[in-house]
Enzyme design. Structure first.
Site, mmCIF file in Angstrom:
data_model
loop_
_atom_site.group_PDB
_atom_site.id
_atom_site.type_symbol
_atom_site.label_atom_id
_atom_site.label_comp_id
_atom_site.label_asym_id
_atom_site.label_seq_id
_atom_site.Cartn_x
_atom_site.Cartn_y
_atom_site.Cartn_z
ATOM 1 C CD1 TRP A 102 -28.084 -87.464 -81.848
ATOM 2 C CD2 TRP A 102 -27.046 -88.483 -80.152
ATOM 3 N NE1 TRP A 102 -28.523 -86.890 -80.681
ATOM 4 C CE2 TRP A 102 -27.911 -87.487 -79.634
ATOM 5 C CE3 TRP A 102 -26.291 -89.244 -79.262
ATOM 6 C CZ2 TRP A 102 -28.023 -87.243 -78.251
ATOM 7 C CZ3 TRP A 102 -26.407 -88.996 -77.886
ATOM 8 C CH2 TRP A 102 -27.267 -88.014 -77.401
ATOM 9 C CG ASP A 171 -29.473 -93.891 -82.870
ATOM 10 O OD1 ASP A 171 -30.647 -93.966 -82.439
ATOM 11 O OD2 ASP A 171 -28.606 -93.154 -82.355
ATOM 12 C CE LYS A 195 -33.931 -87.897 -78.239
ATOM 13 N NZ LYS A 195 -32.642 -88.574 -78.284
HETATM 14 C C1 LIG Z 1 -31.370 -88.878 -78.019
HETATM 15 C C2 LIG Z 1 -30.551 -89.703 -78.934
HETATM 16 C C3 LIG Z 1 -29.590 -90.608 -78.461
HETATM 17 C C4 LIG Z 1 -29.255 -90.762 -76.995
HETATM 18 O O1 LIG Z 1 -30.288 -91.347 -76.307
HETATM 19 P P1 LIG Z 1 -30.145 -91.697 -74.749
HETATM 20 O O2 LIG Z 1 -31.394 -92.475 -74.526
HETATM 21 O O3 LIG Z 1 -30.076 -90.402 -74.025
HETATM 22 O O4 LIG Z 1 -28.917 -92.506 -74.567
HETATM 23 C C5 LIG Z 1 -28.902 -91.369 -79.381
HETATM 24 N N1 LIG Z 1 -29.127 -91.241 -80.701
HETATM 25 C C6 LIG Z 1 -30.037 -90.371 -81.191
HETATM 26 C C7 LIG Z 1 -30.260 -90.286 -82.665
HETATM 27 C C8 LIG Z 1 -30.771 -89.578 -80.327
HETATM 28 O O5 LIG Z 1 -31.681 -88.722 -80.809
#
Ligand SMILES: *Cc1c(COP(=O)(O)O)cnc(C)c1O
Length: 359
Positions: A102, A171, A195
Site C-alpha cells: 500500500w 493511511d 475494513k
Molecule cells: C484496502 C487498503 C487500501 C485501498 O483501499 P480502496 O478503498 O480499495 O482504495 C489502501 N490502503 C490500505 C492500507 C488498505 O488496507
C-alpha cells in the site's frame, strides 16, 4: 442458515447486529414508507443519519474541534492523489515510508505530483519489519510525511507514531478504530471503510482545518477537500447507504465500550493467534515480533503443497477467506473489530486439527 466466520481482508466482516438492524430498516426506514436508499440526501432524516455518524466517530476517536471529518468516495486509493493535490502547496517534495504494497501504491501516485523522497524501505527484507526510525532519511523541506501504520497485505504494523517536524499523514484503512489513537499528532488521517468501518464505497478523511483550501492549480472540484468540507460532504450525492451503515457500526462500537474496549479485545485476539502460530512447528509468520499486525495475520504452512487442502477444509468448516494476498501467497486471517474471539478460537482449533492430520 447460520453465519460463517469471515476472515476477509476487505471488504470485511460486519457485526451481525448491524446487519440485522439494517435488514429490519431496509424496506421501510423509520416508518417513512421507503428505504433510506431511495431518499434524497437532502432529506432531514438522511442528513440526521449522516450528522450522527460524524458525531459518533468524533466521540469514538476523540477528534479535536479543529479537524474536519469528510465522508468521500473513491476509496483510500483516491486519497493517494488527493493528498498531494491538497497538501503540497508551494513545496516540491514529500516524504514517504515504504513498508509494503500500500505504501508503494501511495508513492507511485504521489510521483505524478512531486518528487517523492522515500525515507526508508524494507523491500530488501520482503517487507517484514518497520525500518528503525533513527535510520530514516528525513527531509525537513518535505510538504508532509506519509506512512501506512498497518500494511494490510504484509501484516506489518508500526509500533510507534513517527515524531517528525513536517505534517504527518497516515493511511489508517485497516487499523482505524482498532484502538485509541492521538488524532492531534496528524495533519490528515484517511481510511477506506471496508475494513473496520462499514461496506465499501465510502472513505473517511480526518483533516486539520489549516490543511484545507490550498490545492494545486487545476485541481478538479471533486478532489478538493475544501469543496467537500464547505458542503458537509454533500457537494454531490454521497453514498448514503454506506454512510448509514458506517453510522450503525459507530453506534455498535460505542455499545461495545468504544476503542478502549476494542483495544483490549484486539490485543487478546492477536496474542492468542500469534502465540499459537509461534508454538506450532507447522505454521509460521515472517514478521518481526514488534511489527506484527493486530488486524491482518499472514501465515504459511510448512508444506505449501497443502495450501489448497487447508483452504478447502477451512471452507468446509465455515472459516472463510483465509487465502493470502495473491502477491505474497500463503494464508492471511484478517481479524478486524467485527471478528469475535469465538472466531479466533474456532480457527485455532481447526489449525491444530489440520496440523495433527497433515503435519
Ligand atoms: C484496502 C487498503 C487500501 C485501498 O483501499 P480502496 O478503498 O480499495 O482504495 C489502501 N490502503 C490500505 C492500507 C488498505 O488496507
Amino acid at each position: 442458515m447460520s453465519r460463517a466466520y469471515n476472515f476477509c481482508a476487505g471488504p470485511a466482516a460486519l457485526p451481525e447486529s448491524v446487519l440485522k438492524q439494517a435488514q429490519e430498516e431496509l424496506v421501510d426506514f423509520q416508518g417513512l414508507g421507503l428505504s433510506l436508499m431511495e431518499m434524497s440526501h437532502r432529506a432531514p432524516e438522511v442528513v440526521a443519519v449522516a450528522k450522527q455518524a460524524e458525531v459518533d466517530l468524533r466521540e469514538l476517536m476523540a477528534i479535536p474541534e479543529n479537524y474536519k471529518v469528510l465522508f468521500l468516495q473513491g476509496g483510500a486509493s483516491s486519497q493517494f492523489s488527493m493528498i498531494p493535490m491538497n497538501l503540497l502547496g508551494d513545496k516540491k517534495t514529500a516524504d514517504y515510508v515504504n513498508t509494503g504494497q500500500w505504501s508503494k501504491k501511495a508513492i507511485k501516485e504521489a510521483q505524478r505530483f512531486c518528487d517523492v523522497n522515500v525515507v526508508a524501505t524494507d523491500e530488501a527484507n520482503n517487507f517484514t519489519r518497520v525500518p528503525a526510525f533513527d535510520s530514516w532519511n528525513l527531509n525537513s523541506d518535505a510538504a508532509y510525511l506519509h506512512y501506512t501504520p498497518n500494511e494490510t497485505i504484509g501484516g506489518v504494523e508500526f509500533d510507534f507514531i513517527p515524531d517528525v517536524d513536517v505534517p504527518l499523514v497516515a493511511d489508517l484503512s485497516s487499523t482505524i478504530l482498532s484502538r485509541p489513537i492521538d488524532v492531534s499528532k496528524f495533519a490528515l488521517i484517511y481510511a477506506g471503510a471496508q475494513k473496520n468501518i462499514g461496506p465499501a464505497g465510502i472513505t473517511v478523511v480526518i483533516v486539520r482545518e489549516d490543511f484545507i483550501g490550498n490545492t494545486l492549480p487545476g485541481t478538479p472540484a471533486m478532489f478538493d477537500y475544501k469543496i467537500h468540507a464547505d458542503n458537509d460532504s454533500m457537494y454531490n450525492t454521497p453514498p448514503t447507504y454506506g454512510w448509514y451503515l458506517a453510522g450503525l457500526v459507530f453506534a455498535w462500537l460505542k455499545g461495545q465500550g468504544g476503542v478502549e474496549a476494542m483495544e483490549a479485545l484486539n490485543r487478546a485476539k492477536q496474542e492468542k493467534l500469534y502465540s499459537f502460530i509461534d508454538n506450532s512447528g507447522f505454521y509460521s509468520n515472517p514478521v518481526a515480533v514488534n511489527n506484527r499486525s493486530w488486524m491482518n495475520v499472514p501465515f504459511t504452512l510448512a508444506d505449501a503443497s497443502l495450501d489448497a487442502l487447508f483452504l478447502q477444509k477451512a471452507e468446509d468448516a465455515r472459516l472463510l477467506n483465509l487465502k493470502g494476498h495473491r502477491s505474497v501467497g500463503g494464508m492471511r486471517a484478517s481479524i478486524y473489530n467485527a471478528v469475535p474471539m469465538d472466531a479466533i478460537d474456532t480457527l485455532i482449533a481447526f489449525m491444530s486439527d489440520f496440523e495433527k492430520e497433515q503435519g
